[in-house]
Design a protein around this motif. Structure first.
Motif, short mmCIF file in Angstrom:
data_model
loop_
_atom_site.label_atom_id
_atom_site.label_comp_id
_atom_site.label_asym_id
_atom_site.label_seq_id
_atom_site.Cartn_x
_atom_site.Cartn_y
_atom_site.Cartn_z
N ALA A 1 4.23 -6.05 -13.55
CA ALA A 1 3.72 -5.57 -12.26
C ALA A 1 4.56 -6.08 -11.09
N GLU A 2 4.93 -7.38 -11.14
CA GLU A 2 5.76 -7.95 -10.07
C GLU A 2 7.13 -7.29 -10.05
N GLN A 3 7.68 -7.04 -11.22
CA GLN A 3 8.96 -6.36 -11.30
C GLN A 3 8.87 -4.95 -10.70
N GLY A 4 7.80 -4.23 -11.01
CA GLY A 4 7.61 -2.89 -10.46
C GLY A 4 7.50 -2.90 -8.95
N ASP A 5 6.79 -3.90 -8.41
CA ASP A 5 6.66 -4.01 -6.96
C ASP A 5 8.02 -4.24 -6.30
N GLU A 6 8.83 -5.11 -6.90
CA GLU A 6 10.11 -5.45 -6.28
C GLU A 6 11.07 -4.26 -6.29
N ILE A 7 11.13 -3.56 -7.41
CA ILE A 7 11.99 -2.38 -7.52
C ILE A 7 11.56 -1.31 -6.52
N SER A 8 10.25 -1.13 -6.39
CA SER A 8 9.72 -0.14 -5.45
C SER A 8 10.03 -0.51 -4.01
N LEU A 9 9.94 -1.80 -3.70
CA LEU A 9 10.22 -2.28 -2.34
C LEU A 9 11.65 -1.94 -1.94
N GLU A 10 12.58 -2.05 -2.88
CA GLU A 10 13.99 -1.79 -2.60
C GLU A 10 14.27 -0.31 -2.34
N TYR A 11 13.58 0.57 -3.06
CA TYR A 11 13.86 2.00 -3.01
C TYR A 11 12.95 2.74 -2.03
N ALA A 12 11.65 2.41 -2.08
CA ALA A 12 10.67 3.14 -1.27
C ALA A 12 10.18 2.36 -0.07
N GLY A 13 10.42 1.05 -0.03
CA GLY A 13 10.01 0.25 1.11
C GLY A 13 8.63 -0.38 0.98
N THR A 14 7.90 -0.08 -0.13
CA THR A 14 6.57 -0.65 -0.34
C THR A 14 6.44 -1.10 -1.79
N ASN A 15 5.34 -1.81 -2.06
CA ASN A 15 5.04 -2.15 -3.44
C ASN A 15 4.76 -0.89 -4.25
N ALA A 16 4.82 -1.03 -5.58
CA ALA A 16 4.57 0.11 -6.47
C ALA A 16 3.11 0.56 -6.38
N LEU A 17 2.89 1.86 -6.57
CA LEU A 17 1.54 2.37 -6.76
C LEU A 17 1.19 2.20 -8.24
N LYS A 18 -0.11 2.27 -8.55
CA LYS A 18 -0.58 2.13 -9.93
C LYS A 18 -0.30 0.73 -10.50
N GLY A 19 -0.09 -0.25 -9.59
CA GLY A 19 0.21 -1.60 -10.06
C GLY A 19 -0.92 -2.22 -10.85
N ALA B 1 -9.80 -2.69 -5.42
CA ALA B 1 -8.76 -3.34 -4.62
C ALA B 1 -7.43 -2.63 -4.81
N GLY B 2 -7.16 -2.20 -6.06
CA GLY B 2 -5.92 -1.48 -6.34
C GLY B 2 -5.86 -0.15 -5.64
N LEU B 3 -6.99 0.56 -5.59
CA LEU B 3 -7.04 1.86 -4.89
C LEU B 3 -6.77 1.68 -3.40
N ILE B 4 -7.36 0.63 -2.80
CA ILE B 4 -7.13 0.36 -1.38
C ILE B 4 -5.66 0.01 -1.14
N LYS B 5 -5.11 -0.85 -2.02
CA LYS B 5 -3.71 -1.24 -1.89
C LYS B 5 -2.79 -0.04 -2.03
N ASP B 6 -3.10 0.85 -3.00
CA ASP B 6 -2.28 2.05 -3.19
C ASP B 6 -2.34 2.96 -1.97
N GLY B 7 -3.54 3.06 -1.36
CA GLY B 7 -3.68 3.88 -0.16
C GLY B 7 -2.83 3.36 0.99
N ILE B 8 -2.86 2.04 1.18
CA ILE B 8 -2.05 1.42 2.24
C ILE B 8 -0.57 1.62 1.95
N SER B 9 -0.17 1.43 0.68
CA SER B 9 1.24 1.60 0.32
C SER B 9 1.70 3.04 0.52
N ALA B 10 0.82 4.00 0.18
CA ALA B 10 1.17 5.41 0.34
C ALA B 10 1.40 5.75 1.82
N LEU B 11 0.52 5.25 2.69
CA LEU B 11 0.69 5.49 4.13
C LEU B 11 1.96 4.80 4.65
#
Length: 592
Positions: A446-464, A475-485
């Protein structure tokens, strides 16, 4: 363990790990703490590099500080700029040698000649300096002073004797060296012990306890720099077959007297396609028809097969709607790739947003080929017991969220096979039966997915949370919503300039006084009109609401409401129709 152990080679090349930066009015001096007579200085007037000699330091520096490496140098319109590492964090070890994450950088300006430049040159230099400031905060940069981290364990096992005595920059695979372009001048001056290859990606590690066996699990992801970029401005492939967001991920398991390595890769769909931001939440996707497309696909998979063997291409995109058009185009091209097995799997159809276990449907389709591909295994004597004979190449649209969930699932299957192989687990046991250790495994992914996503998309990964917990959480749904915005905002209003920064430091764009300023060619800056348009829309909506409240008392207010609503609707229609023009766009390089 002999292979790659810290004591395994007396001839191993090592970089200077602490440097002293001395600042003078006319130069910067960089020298080793360990060997003070080893170093170089850069003129602040013309940016030229010179070796240290007895005449270099004849006065007291205005400032002295400790730095931890030199990222490289870059020449802009007038000045030269050196980028140095000002802080680092040790994050673990790779094959017994410390690995660090770069936590801060500083740009040293050698641009005294700027005062003699034209006004246009000063404007251009100022924009390029803005790009270097963005580079200072680039995430996910890793390095080691003692070992090359660009090569996976299986490739390292094939190196010729004496390879480790070469300078690190010569050992490294250039496709994974993030600062390759920035190192060129240091290489020219043979400053080998100062040349520090950086890898962008992720490095995660943790200790596991499985029954009576202690193990170390490491995830290292290496981002390819050949098509470096941001989520919306680097899609698909270029004409050489290099794809956006191409990453090699190695799962390294060290247990008892064995080392296992399991590789997977991800990357954008290797066609010519684009998805230009236009203020809409999901911009339209366009597949670019081109006579070179079959050759591009062939080049991409030929390169993969040369490096990894048999390829399983797993396509996780939707098979309907806009994604379906791209997926269909990909499937049509893959019919001509006889040596590659193409496996379409509609992740959203089968797994939805929470049914992580339904990836078993995909696994059942590919399990025979997957188990034939195996993994790499080497013992403490350096004897190779298994080799990985192929690789899974996964993609979704971004090759981030769905891809990370799927790669985690395949990595879990592989680690079970590895633990069965050496008898740590019985054939009826699996890592998921050990709750605490399985939790560590999932957190690494999950941490690896967040870091890769941050580099390419600017946010943590969705579906983490699917990776962390195997299910969706509130909590994951709320986090995904914030990341999507956040992705929406960054992709529309920030990624254009971030793409320029990546094109500049990777050498895809080269600054020269001999070519016209890219900013004269693109003098119109539509983004500057967005605040005005936004203010008109918000003001219009506010005025409409206020006048509607008063409309019942006065007919004049009713007319005012209609007028305000009409103006607001007109401004909104203009903004929507010209959405692309209001977004942040790269100014240095084209899409391909």
């Amino acid at each position: 363990m002999d292979i790659e152990s810290p004591s395994g080679s007396a001839e191993r090349f090592k970089l200077y790990d602490e440097l002293e930066l001395q600042e003078f009015q006319d130069k910067f001096v960089i020298k080793s703490h360990e060997s003070p007579n080893q170093g170089f200085w850069i003129s602040r007037v013309d940016g030229n590099i010179n070796p240290i000699d007895d005449d270099t330091i004849s006065e007291t520096p205005s400032m002295t500080s400790t730095i931890y490496g030199v990222v490289g140098t870059i020449r802009l319109v007038v000045g030269t700029y050196a980028i140095v590492i000002t802080s680092r964090k040790e994050v673990g070890s790779f094959l017994g040698f410390p690995v660090y994450r770069l936590t801060s950088m500083r740009v040293l300006a050698c641009n005294e000649a700027l005062r003699f430049s034209t006004s246009q040159e000063k404007k251009d230099e100022a924009y390029f300096l803005t790009l270097l400031k963005i580079v200072e905060s680039m995430p996910g940069l890793y390095y080691s002073y003692e070992i090359d981290i660009t090569l996976n364990l299986q490739r390292r096992s094939k190196l010729v004797e004496g390879w480790m005595s070469k300078p690190l920059w010569k050992q490294a695979d250039p496709r994974y060296v993030w600062n390759k372009h920035l190192m060129e001048e240091l290489i020219e001056f043979k400053l080998d012990r100062f040349i520090l290859p950086l890898v962008q990606g992720s490095f995660q590690t943790d200790e596991l306890k499985l029954k009576d066996s202690c193990a170390k699990l490491t995830l290292i992801s290496r981002r390819c720099t050949r098509r470096l970029g941001t989520r919306m401005w680097r899609r698909g492939a270029n004409f050489e077959g290099d794809t956006a967001n191409f990453i090699e991920t190695e799962q390294l398991l060290e247990i008892e007297d064995f080392r296992f390595s399991f590789l997977q890769v991800r990357g954008s769909i290797p066609l010519l396609w684009e998805q230009i931001v236009d203020l809409s939440y999901k911009p339209s996707l366009r597949v670019i028809s081109h006579e070179q497309t079959p050759i591009i696909v062939e080049r991409h998979f030929h390169d993969l097969s040369q490096r990894y063997g048999e390829i399983l291409a797993v396509d996780l995109t939707d098979k309907h709607g806009v994604e379906g058009q791209l997926s269909a185009a990909y499937a049509a091209e893959m019919q001509n790739q006889q040596s590659v097995r193409y496996v379409p799997f509609d992740f959203h159809l089968h797994c939805g947003s929470s049914n992580f276990d339904n990836l078993k449907i995909l696994y059942d389709q590919i399990s025979e080929d997957f188990e034939k591909q195996r993994y790499f295994l080497i013992d403490s004597k350096g004897d190779i017991l298994e080799e990985q004979k192929g690789i899974i190449r996964s993609n979704c649209i971004d090759s981030l969220d769905r891809t990370n969930v799927t790669q985690c699932y395949m990595a879990q299957k592989s680690i079970n096979l590895q633990l069965h192989r050496i008898g740590v687990l019985t054939d009826s046991e699996c890592i998921s039966m050990f709750e605490e250790e399985y939790g560590k495994f999932r957190i690494l992914w999950a941490e690896q997915g967040d870091e890769i996503s941050l580099e390419y998309a600017g946010t943590n990964a969705l579906k983490g949370d699917l990776v962390r917990y195997g299910k969706k959480t509130l909590a994951g749904l709320i986090k995904d919503g914030i990341s999507a915005l956040s992705r929406y905002y960054l992709n529309n209003f920030h990624d254009g300039i971030r793409q320029d920064a990546l094109d500049l430091i990777s050498g895809h764009y080269t600054v020269s006084r001999n070519i016209p300023s890219p900013f004269q060619r693109n003098s119109f800056e539509p983004l500057s009109y967005l605040p005005v348009a936004s203010a008109l829309i918000i003001g219009g909506l506010t005025a409409t609401t206020f006048t509607l409240q008063q409309a019942g008392r006065n007919a004049q207010h009713c007319v005012s409401s209609v007028l305000c609503a009409g103006i607001t609707a007109g401004v909104m229609a203009i903004v929507k129709a010209n959405g692309r023009q209001f977004c942040s766009r790269p100014r240095l390089c084209g899409l391909l």
